[in-house]
Design a protein around this motif. Structure first.
Motif, PDB file in Angstrom:
ATOM      1  N   SER A  65       6.386  11.610  -9.545  1.00  0.00           N
ATOM      2  CA  SER A  65       6.705  10.196  -9.755  1.00  0.00           C
ATOM      3  C   SER A  65       5.455   9.448 -10.182  1.00  0.00           C
ATOM      4  N   PRO A  66       5.582   8.377 -10.931  1.00  0.00           N
ATOM      5  CA  PRO A  66       4.399   7.605 -11.359  1.00  0.00           C
ATOM      6  C   PRO A  66       3.699   7.002 -10.146  1.00  0.00           C
ATOM      7  N   PRO A  67       2.426   6.721 -10.295  1.00  0.00           N
ATOM      8  CA  PRO A  67       1.691   6.126  -9.162  1.00  0.00           C
ATOM      9  C   PRO A  67       2.291   4.778  -8.791  1.00  0.00           C
ATOM     10  N   PRO A  68       2.250   4.422  -7.506  1.00  0.00           N
ATOM     11  CA  PRO A  68       2.827   3.147  -7.089  1.00  0.00           C
ATOM     12  C   PRO A  68       2.032   1.981  -7.679  1.00  0.00           C
ATOM     13  N   PRO A  69       2.681   0.834  -7.866  1.00  0.00           N
ATOM     14  CA  PRO A  69       1.958  -0.332  -8.390  1.00  0.00           C
ATOM     15  C   PRO A  69       1.004  -0.898  -7.346  1.00  0.00           C
ATOM     16  N   THR A  70       0.086  -1.719  -7.788  1.00  0.00           N
ATOM     17  CA  THR A  70      -0.791  -2.438  -6.856  1.00  0.00           C
ATOM     18  C   THR A  70      -0.037  -3.643  -6.293  1.00  0.00           C
ATOM     19  N   MET A  71      -0.579  -4.236  -5.250  1.00  0.00           N
ATOM     20  CA  MET A  71       0.076  -5.401  -4.679  1.00  0.00           C
ATOM     21  C   MET A  71       0.098  -6.561  -5.664  1.00  0.00           C
ATOM     22  N   ARG A  72      -0.915  -6.688  -6.501  1.00  0.00           N
ATOM     23  CA  ARG A  72      -0.897  -7.759  -7.504  1.00  0.00           C
ATOM     24  C   ARG A  72       0.240  -7.532  -8.492  1.00  0.00           C
ATOM     25  N   GLU A  73       0.439  -6.286  -8.908  1.00  0.00           N
ATOM     26  CA  GLU A  73       1.543  -5.998  -9.827  1.00  0.00           C
ATOM     27  C   GLU A  73       2.889  -6.235  -9.144  1.00  0.00           C
ATOM     28  N   VAL A  74       2.992  -5.840  -7.877  1.00  0.00           N
ATOM     29  CA  VAL A  74       4.238  -6.062  -7.140  1.00  0.00           C
ATOM     30  C   VAL A  74       4.532  -7.553  -7.021  1.00  0.00           C
ATOM     31  N   ALA A  75       3.507  -8.341  -6.687  1.00  0.00           N
ATOM     32  CA  ALA A  75       3.699  -9.788  -6.564  1.00  0.00           C
ATOM     33  C   ALA A  75       4.154 -10.388  -7.887  1.00  0.00           C
ATOM     34  N   GLY A  76       3.605  -9.903  -8.994  1.00  0.00           N
ATOM     35  CA  GLY A  76       4.029 -10.396 -10.294  1.00  0.00           C
ATOM     36  C   GLY A  76       5.495 -10.110 -10.575  1.00  0.00           C
ATOM     37  N   MET A  77       5.947  -8.896 -10.223  1.00  0.00           N
ATOM     38  CA  MET A  77       7.355  -8.546 -10.450  1.00  0.00           C
ATOM     39  C   MET A  77       8.283  -9.382  -9.581  1.00  0.00           C
ATOM     40  N   VAL A  78       7.925  -9.564  -8.318  1.00  0.00           N
ATOM     41  CA  VAL A  78       8.783 -10.335  -7.403  1.00  0.00           C
ATOM     42  C   VAL A  78       8.835 -11.795  -7.837  1.00  0.00           C
ATOM     43  N   ASN A  79       7.708 -12.355  -8.233  1.00  0.00           N
ATOM     44  CA  ASN A  79       7.695 -13.758  -8.641  1.00  0.00           C
ATOM     45  C   ASN A  79       8.443 -13.979  -9.950  1.00  0.00           C
ATOM     46  N   ALA A  80       8.443 -12.991 -10.824  1.00  0.00           N
ATOM     47  CA  ALA A  80       9.230 -13.111 -12.056  1.00  0.00           C
ATOM     48  C   ALA A  80      10.714 -13.203 -11.722  1.00  0.00           C
ATOM     49  N   ILE A  81      11.166 -12.411 -10.747  1.00  0.00           N
ATOM     50  CA  ILE A  81      12.568 -12.483 -10.316  1.00  0.00           C
ATOM     51  C   ILE A  81      12.853 -13.836  -9.690  1.00  0.00           C
ATOM     52  N   MET A 139      11.952   0.346  -4.504  1.00  0.00           N
ATOM     53  CA  MET A 139      11.948   1.793  -4.643  1.00  0.00           C
ATOM     54  C   MET A 139      10.681   2.290  -5.340  1.00  0.00           C
ATOM     55  N   ARG A 140      10.128   1.484  -6.239  1.00  0.00           N
ATOM     56  CA  ARG A 140       8.861   1.861  -6.860  1.00  0.00           C
ATOM     57  C   ARG A 140       7.741   1.883  -5.821  1.00  0.00           C
ATOM     58  N   CYS A 141       7.835   0.987  -4.859  1.00  0.00           N
ATOM     59  CA  CYS A 141       6.793   0.914  -3.831  1.00  0.00           C
ATOM     60  C   CYS A 141       6.861   2.101  -2.869  1.00  0.00           C
ATOM     61  N   VAL A 142       8.068   2.568  -2.550  1.00  0.00           N
ATOM     62  CA  VAL A 142       8.215   3.604  -1.521  1.00  0.00           C
ATOM     63  C   VAL A 142       8.347   5.001  -2.097  1.00  0.00           C
ATOM     64  N   ASP A 143       8.498   5.120  -3.424  1.00  0.00           N
ATOM     65  CA  ASP A 143       8.716   6.437  -4.032  1.00  0.00           C
ATOM     66  C   ASP A 143       7.425   7.260  -3.984  1.00  0.00           C
TER      67      ASP A 143
END
Length: 710
Positions: A682-698, A673-677
């Motif tokens: 709304s806050p600016p969307p994250p970068t792909m590096r930030e998104v990859a970090g969040m997904v890999n943490a999960i 939802m952060r990516c598509v909002d």
């Protein structure tokens, strides 16, 4: 004076403390030392890898008592402190040593060993049989060689064996086909020879032995997996309906033995001349004729067999000549038979100011190209293209990337534009930005060709972009093998991936026996795709110096293309699965705007968010939409506090229904939802590096909590 504790005494006290803290004592220091030594040999003697992963003798592998366990191991489902799974994947040249099964099998509880995507040498050791509990063995995508040890068949619990993408030779051990629990077998992209053992394909869910040197009959019911699981191989591979019927074994004439055998001719002299058989003008002469009849029949059989073989050879020669006579510009009629070659060809037509149409239905999938490759009226040959518009092959060395097979790399090494035009083509699909075709080039390698519809893209910019993308290698990004760039025609060539796309796998239209994707598989796909996209966004930022020496490199246009490159069309149908069922992103940068447009990079993040929503909900987006409808539906469900209703029922039913898994699903949904909002404020969307970090943490949290096995 206080007595100083020795190291063994301290280790023993620590082990006892672990037992009282809740860590079971089945895990011994000796087992830990063996596993650490196993990792050291995988790393070619480098101890730093073990230190980086936290593998130490005084550290319990499974953790406990407030102590973090070893990375890349799993101890579930049992909770006895013993290692069940070791997953050391995609480390590249860092793991360039050998496999020592003696050290690994010291931990007798090992069930899963995954060493995919490294640079391991040597082979699979014969004493792998000692890992009696092993159920999953993945060694694909390495540099292993030698023969497959017959002792693999002694792993009676084995369910999955993946040895694809190596340099194995010799025969496939016949007893592997007798393993009672084997359900997935991948041996493609090696140099295996001999015949294929008689596997029970009804029992198997996945099976492929393509890109080897195998010959002889395919197993029964081979049509369950299709031609792509067995071809290319040696010319003698046979078995209807996928290939030519196998020739019957030569008949053997019965030997004449026992009391019915004729007596040997007499060696003595008689009143007549010649041998005893010739002199016998009564019953002896009759025996001679009776003995000659079977020999005549046998010789006639050999003659007939030779005639059949000769006729078959002549038929193949005539057939090949007929295929070669179908030159550039001639439209081929649809094939009536089955096979990998489809019913049409990539052909060229003369381009004029008006559209050229043809009523010939057999050429419905022909790809018209630019006038620089126009065809003479006779269609006998193509014009010679100027060097600036010839096919640009990005892998002339013939070496395979972490994804590209040796067969495709070898095909690309000598690939010519004419090969694409002459080869039979099969339409795979049409989209907003062009059409995709499967092409089988001479030699049998299957390639995928993307025809780019947008002819307004600057030719020089497109050329530089493709060359830069071809040099930036990542295991989750399908690299282009070659491209063709002209004023009104752009083609990009990839290796064909026979396991299909995420779209087909998610929405149930893939032609295979793959079941619904469970939570672990979907999270793995999300993490891999995020890693690939983040890598490409950052690596192609201009610091790689990826400007073609063969292209103009001066001026504003060249400078503009040195920025990051967006994918431009990320969607489920462009996430393909390799032979080892690893996800990879296809068509990277084919339709992206030049100059590292920030809006295009944000568009990639939005598209990845939509991809996450598809993974979590199981719902497809519209064919030409941007996922807005799916995002609105998810938002409305969440607003009503019915979050659990968002998730795909197959996802929840597949083993991810406990509370901790659902919490991680919710966290991944929040990332999506952060990516598509894009709502105001709304806050600016994250970068792909930030998104990859969040997904890999999960994913790392999920790996610590669950076994990697289904």
């Amino acid at each position: 004076m206080a007595k100083v504790l020795t190291v063994p005494t301290a280790a023993l006290l620590l082990l006892l403390a672990c037992c009282f803290a809740g860590v079971h004592c089945d895990d011994t220091p000796e087992v830990r030392r063996s596993l650490i030594a196993f990792l050291r040999e995988l790393a070619g003697g480098d101890d730093q890898v073990a230190r980086d992963l936290g593998w130490g003798v005084l550290v319990p592998p499974c953790g406990g008592g407030g102590v973090a366990g070893w990375k890349n191991v799993s101890c579930r489902p049992a909770n006895d402190g013993r290692v069940r799974a070791v997953t050391l994947e995609s480390n590249g040249a860092r793991l360039n040593g050998t496999i020592n099964a003696t050290l690994l099998c010291a931990e007798t509880a090992i069930r899963t060993l995954s060493l995919h995507g490294n640079a391991l040498r040597g082979g699979i050791p014969a004493d792998i049989w000692a890992c009696k509990a092993l159920t999953h063995l993945y060694v694909s995508g390495n540099q292993l060689s030698g023969s497959l040890p017959p002792s693999l068949a002694q792993l009676s619990q084995l369910q999955v064996l993946d040895v694809s993408g190596n340099d194995f030779s010799g025969e496939i051990p016949g007893d592997l086909s007798k393993l009672p629990g084997l359900v997935r077998f991948f041996a493609n992209d090696n140099r295996l020879n001999g015949t294929i053992p008689d596997f029970n394909l009804d029992q198997l869910k996945s099976f492929t032995v393509s890109n080897n040197n195998l010959t002889g009959p395919v197993p029964k019911n081979a049509e369950k997996f299709g031609n792509q699981s067995f071809w290319p191989n040696a010319a003698g591979i046979c078995g209807a309906p996928l290939f030519e019927s196998c020739p019957p074994p030569p008949s053997k004439s019965p030997q004449q033995t026992g009391p019915l055998s004729p007596p040997p001719p007499s060696s003595g002299s008689g009143s007549g001349s010649g041998s005893g058989a010739e002199a016998d003008d009564g019953h002896g002469n009759g025996k001679h004729k009776k003995r000659a009849v079977p020999k005549i029949v046998m010789y006639l059989g050999y003659v007939l067999l030779g005639v059949v073989i000769l006729a078959f050879v002549l038929y193949k020669i005539c057939s090949n000549k007929k295929k070669r006579s179908n030159k550039l510009g001639l439209k081929s009629k649809p094939s009536r038979g089955k096979g990998v070659y489809g019913s049409s060809r990539l052909t060229t037509t003369t381009t004029t100011t008006t559209s050229v149409t043809t009523p010939n239905k057999s050429a419905a999938y022909s790809i018209p190209t630019s006038a620089e490759h126009s065809v003479a009226a006779t269609g006998a040959a193509s014009a010679v293209a100027p060097p600036s518009t010839s096919l640009v092959v990005l892998r002339r060395s013939g070496t395979a990337s972490p994804i590209t097979s040796r067969a495709a790399a070898a095909a690309a090494k000598d690939l010519r534009f004419e090969d694409l035009l002459k080869s039979p083509a099969e339409l795979l699909g049409r989209g907003r930005f062009g059409s995709s075709y499967k092409v089988v080039v001479p030699g049998g390698a299957a390639l995928a060709v993307k025809r780019v519809k947008d002819a307004a893209v600057d030719e020089a910019a497109f050329r530089r972009r493709m060359e830069r993308i071809g040099r930036a290698k990542h295991a989750a990004v399908l690299p282009p093998l070659a491209f063709y760039c002209a004023m009104q025609e752009k083609l990009v060539v990839y290796e064909f991936q026979s396991n299909g796309s995420l779209e087909k796998l998610l929405h149930g239209s893939i032609e295979s026996s793959q079941g619904p994707l469970d939570w672990a598989a979907r999270l793995h796909i999300a993490a891999k795709v995020a890693d690939g996209m983040a890598f490409m966004h950052t690596t192609l930022s201009g610091s790689d110096g990826a400007t073609s020496n063969n292209s103009p490199s001066s001026g504003d246009d060249a400078a503009a293309t040195d920025g990051p490159i967006a994918h431009g069309n990320l969607k489920a149908s462009n996430v393909l699965f390799t032979a080892g069922m690893d996800p990879c992103v296809s068509e990277y940068g084919v339709t992206s705007p030049a100059g590292g447009d920030a809006a295009a990079l944000r568009g990639d993040v939005h598209a990845f968010g939509v991809l996450l929503l598809e993974l979590l909900t199981g719902k497809a987006t519209s064919a030409r939409g941007d996922g807005a409808e799916l995002a609105r539906w998810v938002t409305s469900v969440i607003r009503e506090e019915w979050t659990a209703e968002v998730f795909d029922r197959a996802l929840l039913a597949g083993g991810g229904g406990d509370g901790s898994s659902e919490q991680r699903m919710v966290r991944l949904l929040q990332v999506a939802m952060r990516c598509v909002d894009a709502s105001p404020g709304s806050p600016p969307p994250p970068t792909m590096r930030e998104v990859a970090g969040m997904v890999n943490a999960i994913r790392e949290e999920d790996d610590r909590s669950f076994s990697l096995e289904a």
